[in-house]
Design an enzyme around this catalytic site. Structure first.
Site, PDB file in Angstrom:
ATOM      1  CE  LYS A 253    -110.534  53.074 -54.663  1.00 20.49           C
ATOM      2  NZ  LYS A 253    -111.997  52.925 -54.756  1.00 20.49           N
ATOM      3  CB  THR A 254    -113.528  47.887 -52.117  1.00 15.77           C
ATOM      4  OG1 THR A 254    -113.854  48.976 -52.988  1.00 15.77           O
ATOM      5  CG2 THR A 254    -114.795  47.401 -51.436  1.00 15.77           C
TER       6      THR A 254
ATOM      7  CG  HIS B 235    -111.211  57.400 -56.951  1.00 15.73           C
ATOM      8  ND1 HIS B 235    -110.438  56.715 -57.857  1.00 15.73           N
ATOM      9  CD2 HIS B 235    -112.287  56.601 -56.722  1.00 15.73           C
ATOM     10  CE1 HIS B 235    -111.008  55.568 -58.156  1.00 15.73           C
ATOM     11  NE2 HIS B 235    -112.132  55.488 -57.483  1.00 15.73           N
TER      12      HIS B 235
ATOM     13  NE  ARG C  32    -116.475  47.586 -60.670  1.00 12.15           N
ATOM     14  CZ  ARG C  32    -115.647  48.425 -60.072  1.00 12.15           C
ATOM     15  NH1 ARG C  32    -115.835  48.738 -58.799  1.00 12.15           N
ATOM     16  NH2 ARG C  32    -114.621  48.941 -60.708  1.00 12.15           N
TER      17      ARG C  32
ATOM     18  CE  LYS D 164    -115.900  55.616 -59.974  1.00  9.01           C
ATOM     19  NZ  LYS D 164    -115.236  55.976 -58.695  1.00  9.01           N
TER      20      LYS D 164
ATOM     21  CG  ASP E   3    -115.302  54.608 -55.454  1.00  8.02           C
ATOM     22  OD1 ASP E   3    -114.121  54.266 -55.623  1.00  8.02           O
ATOM     23  OD2 ASP E   3    -116.031  55.003 -56.384  1.00  8.02           O
TER      24      ASP E   3
ATOM     25  CB  SER F 288    -109.977  49.386 -60.881  1.00  9.25           C
ATOM     26  OG  SER F 288    -110.624  48.152 -60.928  1.00  9.25           O
TER      27      SER F 288
ATOM     28  NE  ARG G 208    -114.961  54.693 -64.806  1.00  7.34           N
ATOM     29  CZ  ARG G 208    -113.993  55.299 -65.479  1.00  7.34           C
ATOM     30  NH1 ARG G 208    -114.276  56.239 -66.373  1.00  7.34           N
ATOM     31  NH2 ARG G 208    -112.720  54.986 -65.261  1.00  7.34           N
TER      32      ARG G 208
END
Length: 538
Positions: A242-243, A220, A322, A200, A257, A238, A59
């Site tokens: 988390k994932t 988030h 990704r 996003k 997410d 990031s 991003r």
């Protein structure tokens, strides 16, 4: 491709008048075929499409804008995160991007954001490339039926091949840009093929409309449940896990997410996952690894030479590799995207300073303080110019996507915590026994054991100590985790060096939180760590 003589939606409201080359609601198989024929990507050995997003592999926060008008003037948190753009500039760019689409094949997909129909919005995504449309198919909720004659509430125009030739005259920094107009309900994405900008942008839209209009806490975070009302939320920036930690084979994934939390419970904003691939290993992250199959989109990875086998350790293109896949690629996912309110909340931080305890139980005031702080750290090698650990603070663990002031989200969190019996844990998935370069990263299996113990309630039965600097309550024992791992101080070979490092980080917390001091209570301010002048606590 699909028969273009079938019903095509009227796109004139987006300045798109030539519908002869519009591919509407194309299947994933059709999109994959198109992408391969037009050299947008190749198939991996598992059938996933591998695509290169071009110049930009992440991003671009500095090139994101919100249109400043009568809708947003007094509500948006203006500043470096939410840069204003005039209505005049937006209207010019809007028409330019629409006209740009007239001369090429484009892909149109209607989807939904928000699994709760009380809060969902319809989205029409128009993309220049087939791989971007696969992303939209995977990440947005796929409607059971669609009506091309109906106009969804929001539209996203993603044109990586278009760049503005007069950026400075229009108030842009560069020729590439992301612009959100809440008045027009349109998102423009130009000059970048990075698909994360699509999701996003819509997340930012929901972060504005849901808290402001419906008092829904937009978050988030990842979420999972055991099916018996024991929902858990995982907040983190990031690289904090988390994932990975939410994709637990013993629990059902709600989403990885973005979620909302209202009086009825938690609901996913998305219909899929967008996970980092760096170092992806079947043994460590089996659910994500097995999700990389036909229908998934992997971005900016390289294959092992002479094969179509992804080399997830190769970061020569970017560390931000990704994979985007629909939620049903993860076995045991929650099909409805909805679950009860959480009983446990985990704030994840990858502390490269090596001083935060692996797990701490937070009070409500501490939860608000650490939620608004949103701390993690970047390490040497992740970005040019970083030679030592660098503290990163991102309000609400997602500052880049917050159109409103962070205090609005923190107050909504407080309301939810006060109303329910919820445990909030701060989890350090980063370094112990020293800072990055000296200490070691805590083992993933230890972190999983800590979370399992928290979810089962056994962790609260431990004896707790209070950290002298961060004032965090941390347990002295946890099943399947060595006691020494839980004590951040005793693991360091040099206790004086530990306190010096911890005090340094405490001062960074203080410096960051100054901008929130006027918007929070004294109780929240008192939850800050204590920065000590001497090396040892008194």
């Amino acid at each position: 491709m699909n028969d273009l003589k079938t019903t095509i939606p009227d796109l004139t409201y987006l300045f798109i008048r030539n519908t002869d080359r519009v591919h509407y609601q194309a299947s994933v198989a059709e999109l994959v075929e198109y992408a391969i024929v037009n050299r947008e990507g190749n198939l991996s050995d598992t059938g996933a499409l591998s695509a290169d997003t071009g110049r930009f592999t992440g991003r671009l926060p500095a090139d994101r804008y919100i249109v400043r008008d009568e809708v947003t003037e007094d509500t948006v948190w203006w500043g470096n995160v939410n840069q204003p753009l005039s209505e005049t500039s937006f209207e010019f760019l809007f028409e330019q991007v629409g006209v740009y689409f007239n001369d090429r094949n484009i892909f149109v997909r209607d989807g939904i954001a928000g699994a709760d129909t009380n809060h969902s919005i319809g989205i029409r995504t128009i993309t220049e490339t087939a791989y971007q449309n696969i992303f939209a198919h995977n990440l947005f909720i796929r409607p059971a039926a669609f009506d091309p004659t109906a106009r969804p509430e929001w539209s996203v125009l993603a044109a990586p091949g278009y760049t503005c030739t007069q950026p400075e005259a229009l108030g842009l920094h560069h020729g590439n840009f992301v612009v959100i107009s809440f008045k027009r309900k349109v998102v423009l994405i130009a000059g970048t093929g990075y698909t994360g900008e699509i999701k996003k942008s819509i997340f930012s839209v929901l972060n504005y409309t849901l808290p402001l209009n419906k008092r829904v806490l937009s978050m988030h975070c990842a979420a999972n449940t055991d099916g018996h009302g024991h929902t858990a939320l995982f907040f983190g920036l990031s690289g904090t896990g988390k994932t990975t930690l939410s994709a637990d084979k013993g629990r059902m994934l709600i989403g990885d997410d973005e979620h909302g939390w209202d009086n009825n419970g938690v609901f996913n904003f998305e219909g899929g996952c967008y996970a980092k691939c760096i170092g992806l290993d079947e043994n460590k992250e089996p659910e994500i690894f097995r999700a990389v199959r036909f229908g998934a989109l992997i971005e900016n990875i390289n294959f092992f030479p002479g094969t179509r086998v992804p080399n997830y350790d190769d970061v020569s293109k970017t560390e931000n590799t990704r994979v985007a896949y629909p939620i049903h690629h993860v076995s045991g996912g929650v099909a409805s995207g909805r679950a009860s309110a959480p009983k446990n909340i985990f704030f994840l931080t990858a502390d490269a300073f090596g001083v935060i305890p692996p797990v701490s139980l937070l009070s409500t005031a501490q939860a608000m303080y650490h939620f608004m702080s949103g701390y993690t750290a970047k390490i040497a090698g992740t970005e040019e110019g970083i030679s030592e650990p660098r503290a990163v603070f991102s309000a609400c663990f997602g500052e880049a996507f917050l159109p409103l002031h962070p205090s609005r989200y923190a107050e909504l969190l407080k309301d939810r915590l006060v109303a329910g019996k919820i445990d909030v844990w701060l989890i350090n998935t980063g370094w112990i026994a020293g800072p990055y370069g000296i200490g070691r990263r805590i083992k993933l299996r230890y972190t999983r054991s800590i979370i399992q113990a928290a979810l089962s309630g056994t962790l609260k039965e431990s004896t707790f100590r209070i950290h002298p600097i961060f004032r965090l309550r941390y347990p002295t024992s946890c099943p399947d985790v060595p006691d020494a791992v839980l004590d951040p101080i005793q693991l360091w070979p040099d206790e004086q060096a530990y306190y010096a490092q911890a005090s340094q980080l405490a001062k960074l917390f203080h410096a960051n939180f100054k901008k929130f001091a006027k918007e929070v209570s004294d109780e929240v301010l008192a939850a800050a760590p204590v920065a000590m002048e001497s090396a040892f606590p008194i």
